[in-house]
Motif scaffolding. Structure first.
Motif, PDB file in Angstrom:
ATOM      1  N   VAL A  76       0.865  -1.184   0.000  1.00  8.65           N
ATOM      2  CA  VAL A  76       0.000   0.000   0.000  1.00  8.65           C
ATOM      3  C   VAL A  76       0.897   1.229   0.000  1.00  8.65           C
ATOM      4  CG1 VAL A  76      -1.654   1.367   1.336  1.00  8.65           C
ATOM      5  CG2 VAL A  76      -1.898  -1.103   1.245  1.00  8.65           C
ATOM      6  N   LEU A  77       0.545   2.190  -0.836  1.00 14.90           N
ATOM      7  CA  LEU A  77       1.227   3.479  -0.851  1.00 14.90           C
ATOM      8  C   LEU A  77       0.211   4.555  -0.526  1.00 14.90           C
ATOM      9  CD1 LEU A  77       3.634   5.379  -1.486  1.00 14.90           C
ATOM     10  CD2 LEU A  77       2.807   5.413  -3.855  1.00 14.90           C
ATOM     11  N   ASP A  78       0.523   5.374   0.472  1.00 15.26           N
ATOM     12  CA  ASP A  78      -0.301   6.541   0.784  1.00 15.26           C
ATOM     13  C   ASP A  78       0.427   7.769   0.256  1.00 15.26           C
ATOM     14  OD1 ASP A  78      -2.047   8.414   1.804  1.00 15.26           O
ATOM     15  OD2 ASP A  78      -1.603   8.003   3.914  1.00 15.26           O
ATOM     16  N   LEU A  79      -0.107   8.378  -0.801  1.00 11.76           N
ATOM     17  CA  LEU A  79       0.486   9.579  -1.398  1.00 11.76           C
ATOM     18  C   LEU A  79       0.051  10.795  -0.577  1.00 11.76           C
ATOM     19  CD1 LEU A  79      -0.055   8.979  -5.214  1.00 11.76           C
ATOM     20  CD2 LEU A  79       2.118   9.068  -4.001  1.00 11.76           C
ATOM     21  N   GLY A  80       1.021  11.502  -0.013  1.00 13.19           N
ATOM     22  CA  GLY A  80       0.705  12.613   0.886  1.00 13.19           C
ATOM     23  C   GLY A  80       0.275  12.052   2.224  1.00 13.19           C
ATOM     24  N   SER A  81       1.162  11.261   2.844  1.00 15.97           N
ATOM     25  CA  SER A  81       0.793  10.451   4.006  1.00 15.97           C
ATOM     26  C   SER A  81       0.605  11.221   5.310  1.00 15.97           C
ATOM     27  CB  SER A  81       1.816   9.331   4.203  1.00 15.97           C
ATOM     28  OG  SER A  81       3.113   9.854   4.383  1.00 15.97           O
ATOM     29  N   GLY A  82       0.929  12.504   5.349  1.00 16.21           N
ATOM     30  CA  GLY A  82       0.688  13.291   6.556  1.00 16.21           C
ATOM     31  C   GLY A  82       1.346  12.693   7.775  1.00 16.21           C
ATOM     32  N   VAL A 100       4.437   8.632   1.365  1.00 15.01           N
ATOM     33  CA  VAL A 100       5.224   9.665   0.701  1.00 15.01           C
ATOM     34  C   VAL A 100       4.678  11.004   1.181  1.00 15.01           C
ATOM     35  CG1 VAL A 100       5.760  10.750  -1.508  1.00 15.01           C
ATOM     36  CG2 VAL A 100       5.703   8.271  -1.318  1.00 15.01           C
ATOM     37  N   GLU A 101       5.562  11.814   1.735  1.00 16.36           N
ATOM     38  CA  GLU A 101       5.156  13.091   2.316  1.00 16.36           C
ATOM     39  C   GLU A 101       6.287  14.088   2.144  1.00 16.36           C
ATOM     40  OE1 GLU A 101       3.522  16.148   3.882  1.00 16.36           O
ATOM     41  OE2 GLU A 101       2.279  14.341   3.899  1.00 16.36           O
ATOM     42  N   LEU A 102       5.952  15.328   1.819  1.00 20.34           N
ATOM     43  CA  LEU A 102       6.959  16.358   1.602  1.00 20.34           C
ATOM     44  C   LEU A 102       7.360  17.066   2.897  1.00 20.34           C
ATOM     45  CD1 LEU A 102       8.527  17.352  -0.814  1.00 20.34           C
ATOM     46  CD2 LEU A 102       6.754  19.047  -1.225  1.00 20.34           C
ATOM     47  N   ASN A 103       6.483  17.094   3.875  1.00 19.74           N
ATOM     48  CA  ASN A 103       6.740  17.799   5.131  1.00 19.74           C
ATOM     49  C   ASN A 103       7.697  16.977   6.013  1.00 19.74           C
ATOM     50  OD1 ASN A 103       6.496  18.708   7.872  1.00 19.74           O
ATOM     51  ND2 ASN A 103       4.588  19.720   7.343  1.00 19.74           N
ATOM     52  N   LYS A 128       9.425  12.862  -0.074  1.00 24.63           N
ATOM     53  CA  LYS A 128       9.488  13.016  -1.529  1.00 24.63           C
ATOM     54  C   LYS A 128       8.281  13.815  -2.005  1.00 24.63           C
ATOM     55  CE  LYS A 128      12.814   9.849  -2.309  1.00 24.63           C
ATOM     56  NZ  LYS A 128      14.056  10.069  -2.914  1.00 24.63           N
ATOM     57  N   ASP A 129       8.420  14.374  -3.191  1.00 25.94           N
ATOM     58  CA  ASP A 129       7.316  15.027  -3.882  1.00 25.94           C
ATOM     59  C   ASP A 129       6.477  13.931  -4.529  1.00 25.94           C
ATOM     60  OD1 ASP A 129       5.677  16.293  -5.771  1.00 25.94           O
ATOM     61  OD2 ASP A 129       7.167  17.844  -6.180  1.00 25.94           O
ATOM     62  N   LEU A 130       5.187  13.886  -4.235  1.00 30.67           N
ATOM     63  CA  LEU A 130       4.350  12.799  -4.754  1.00 30.67           C
ATOM     64  C   LEU A 130       4.295  12.786  -6.275  1.00 30.67           C
ATOM     65  CD1 LEU A 130       1.242  13.756  -5.783  1.00 30.67           C
ATOM     66  CD2 LEU A 130       1.013  14.172  -3.364  1.00 30.67           C
ATOM     67  N   TRP A 131       4.512  13.946  -6.923  1.00 31.80           N
ATOM     68  CA  TRP A 131       4.475  14.000  -8.387  1.00 31.80           C
ATOM     69  C   TRP A 131       5.720  13.371  -9.004  1.00 31.80           C
ATOM     70  CZ3 TRP A 131      -0.178  14.846  -9.961  1.00 31.80           C
ATOM     71  CH2 TRP A 131      -1.027  15.630  -9.196  1.00 31.80           C
ATOM     72  N   LYS A 132       6.800  13.296  -8.234  1.00 29.34           N
ATOM     73  CA  LYS A 132       8.052  12.734  -8.752  1.00 29.34           C
ATOM     74  C   LYS A 132       8.303  11.314  -8.259  1.00 29.34           C
ATOM     75  CE  LYS A 132      10.029  17.329  -9.018  1.00 29.34           C
ATOM     76  NZ  LYS A 132      10.882  18.298  -8.388  1.00 29.34           N
ATOM     77  N   TYR A 133       7.442  10.800  -7.414  1.00 33.55           N
ATOM     78  CA  TYR A 133       7.630   9.472  -6.835  1.00 33.55           C
ATOM     79  C   TYR A 133       7.004   8.417  -7.757  1.00 33.55           C
ATOM     80  CZ  TYR A 133       7.997   5.852  -3.302  1.00 33.55           C
ATOM     81  OH  TYR A 133       8.316   4.716  -2.618  1.00 33.55           O
ATOM     82  N   ASP A 134       7.758   7.363  -8.057  1.00 38.20           N
ATOM     83  CA  ASP A 134       7.299   6.282  -8.931  1.00 38.20           C
ATOM     84  C   ASP A 134       6.336   5.366  -8.177  1.00 38.20           C
ATOM     85  OD1 ASP A 134       6.987   4.358 -10.890  1.00 38.20           O
ATOM     86  OD2 ASP A 134       8.946   3.451 -10.554  1.00 38.20           O
ATOM     87  N   ILE A 135       5.120   5.264  -8.659  1.00 39.97           N
ATOM     88  CA  ILE A 135       4.102   4.462  -7.969  1.00 39.97           C
ATOM     89  C   ILE A 135       3.873   3.103  -8.647  1.00 39.97           C
ATOM     90  CG2 ILE A 135       2.951   6.518  -7.043  1.00 39.97           C
ATOM     91  CD1 ILE A 135       0.838   6.273  -9.196  1.00 39.97           C
ATOM     92  N   SER A 136       4.709   2.763  -9.606  1.00 40.10           N
ATOM     93  CA  SER A 136       4.471   1.570 -10.434  1.00 40.10           C
ATOM     94  C   SER A 136       4.605   0.238  -9.696  1.00 40.10           C
ATOM     95  CB  SER A 136       5.408   1.570 -11.639  1.00 40.10           C
ATOM     96  OG  SER A 136       6.753   1.479 -11.225  1.00 40.10           O
TER      97      SER A 136
END
Length: 198
Positions: A76-82, A100-103, A128-136
């Protein structure tokens, strides 16, 4: 014959006042820098293309996400996991869970909370920036997005996700994909999508 100055105590006071003033300025400046360092990661999302603020998931949202994951396995990947609560809850359900969280403060807190709850071996948190993180490589992807970003996020999902990936969108649906399930209502609604590629 030397003339000795009369000590009125004014000289001593004059020396103490500048030192006390400098100490006060130093403390005030240090507090201001510290507050800026702590607050900046929470304010800076407003300066990005898509303002993705930190809003913790509610207990009902977590319940709906876990319901959406019933019968699923893998990662499981939570994009912007807070603060990591989705990652930790899915790890408790035997998933290998990543966030994946930028803060940086939220990443540090998430790692500490995972360690405290004995879930460090089942979780990873990346700054990491969620837009640049590979979710594949993920089997399941969870996103708490804002309405303005869902179209671009849908493009990223269609480009990167593997064919059997399960997408769970929270708060806002993806604009073009048709959900296989809708769970909950209001702010706690989650939309479940099968990322099948033709």
């Amino acid at each position: 014959m030397d003339i000795l100055p009369v000590n009125t105590g004014l000289q001593e006071q004059a020396v103490k006042k500048p030192i006390a003033g400098k100490i006060l300025v130093g403390i005030t400046g240090g507090v201001a820098i510290g507050l800026t360092a702590i607050c900046a990661p929470f304010v800076s999302p407003a300066l990005r293309k898509f303002c993705l603020p930190y809003i913790p998931a509610t207990n009902e949202q977590i319940k709906n996400i876990l319901n959406a994951l019933k019968g699923r396995t893998g990662t499981v990947l939570d994009l912007g996991s807070g603060d990591g609560r989705i990652v930790l809850e899915t790890a408790k359900k035997k998933f290998i869970s990543h966030g994946v969280e930028l803060n940086p403060w939220l990443v540090a807190y998430s790692k500490f909370d995972a360690f405290r709850k004995g879930l460090s071996d089942k979780t990873n948190f990346y700054r990491k920036d969620l837009w640049k993180y590979d979710i594949s490589k993920y089997d399941n992807v969870v996103i708490f997005g804002v309405e303005q970003m869902m179209g671009d996020l849908e493009k990223k999902i269609l480009k990167e996700c593997k064919s059997d990936c399960n997408i769970i969108a929270c708060r806002f649906p993806l604009p073009n994909m048709v959900p296989s399930k809708v769970i909950g209502h209001g702010i706690d609604t989650v939309w479940v999508y099968d990322c099948k590629k033709s």
